[in-house]
Design an enzyme around this catalytic site. Sequence first.
Site, short mmCIF file in Angstrom:
data_model
loop_
_atom_site.label_atom_id
_atom_site.label_comp_id
_atom_site.label_asym_id
_atom_site.label_seq_id
_atom_site.Cartn_x
_atom_site.Cartn_y
_atom_site.Cartn_z
N ASP A 106 -4.47 -10.90 -1.01
CA ASP A 106 -3.48 -9.83 -1.05
C ASP A 106 -3.10 -9.56 -2.50
O ASP A 106 -2.87 -10.50 -3.28
CB ASP A 106 -2.24 -10.25 -0.25
CG ASP A 106 -1.22 -9.13 -0.16
OD1 ASP A 106 -1.33 -8.30 0.76
OD2 ASP A 106 -0.30 -9.08 -1.01
N ASN A 134 1.58 1.31 -7.25
CA ASN A 134 1.50 2.68 -6.75
C ASN A 134 2.69 3.52 -7.20
O ASN A 134 2.54 4.67 -7.61
CB ASN A 134 1.44 2.68 -5.21
CG ASN A 134 0.01 2.61 -4.69
OD1 ASN A 134 -0.93 3.02 -5.36
ND2 ASN A 134 -0.16 2.07 -3.51
N HIS A 182 -0.94 6.83 -7.01
CA HIS A 182 -1.93 6.34 -6.05
C HIS A 182 -3.35 6.32 -6.62
O HIS A 182 -4.18 5.54 -6.15
CB HIS A 182 -1.88 7.18 -4.77
CG HIS A 182 -0.65 6.91 -3.96
ND1 HIS A 182 -0.53 5.82 -3.13
CD2 HIS A 182 0.53 7.58 -3.86
CE1 HIS A 182 0.65 5.83 -2.55
NE2 HIS A 182 1.32 6.88 -2.98
N ASP A 220 -5.67 3.17 -6.17
CA ASP A 220 -7.04 3.22 -5.64
C ASP A 220 -8.02 2.54 -6.61
O ASP A 220 -8.94 1.83 -6.18
CB ASP A 220 -7.48 4.67 -5.41
CG ASP A 220 -6.81 5.29 -4.20
OD1 ASP A 220 -6.15 4.55 -3.42
OD2 ASP A 220 -6.93 6.52 -4.02
N ASP A 274 -3.74 -3.22 0.96
CA ASP A 274 -4.10 -3.99 -0.24
C ASP A 274 -4.56 -5.39 0.13
O ASP A 274 -4.46 -6.32 -0.66
CB ASP A 274 -2.90 -4.06 -1.20
CG ASP A 274 -1.71 -4.77 -0.58
OD1 ASP A 274 -1.54 -4.68 0.65
OD2 ASP A 274 -0.93 -5.40 -1.33
#
Length: 195
Positions: free
Chosen positions: A70, A78, A83, A87, A113
Amino acid sequence: NQYFPSHFAFRFVLTVSAILFFVLITTYANRREEAFHDGLTQVLNKRRFEKYVKTRLKNQESKDTLLMIDINDFKIINDKYGHAVGDYVLIVISERLRKLVRKTDKVGRVGGDEFMVYLHDILSEEHVVAIVRDMHERLSQPMLYQGDRLNVTVSIGWSLTRSGTTFEELYSLVDEKMYQEKCKSKDFSLSEKSS
């Protein structure tokens, strides 16, 4: 006189048929690929990864390991950078994971994530600990995005597979271990700030 037009028509139909067949096969292959892989990171998607692990667990002789990875504070990444950067981080993490594992191992993205890794034929807990330590070090290497340095860390939970263990039991176990590690890393960072 009629030979040449009919011969040409036959070749034309044959060529068009071949092209259509190629397009059909390519489309089928692409859709099959999309059905198995996560669109952003190109690792296995959650459904395909889960199916693979369940099949592997039916082999009672296998001594494997399931890991959950994680990304810490991904929401902050973010919110702070947008974003597109989020990404980018996911893509880099997935690429690093693929380079870290062997061809026989599997990598999947199972959440926003969250990634999972299935390692084949692990001999001992010490072996897993060494792998996880190496993963921590390599996945937490700084990333560069348009000149900005991104410091990303991860939390990892893992468990050796045992005879008769279900995927759901393993998932719950590695998820709990990953959560415990995430809490420890937060406690550590808080103690560093206060000192």
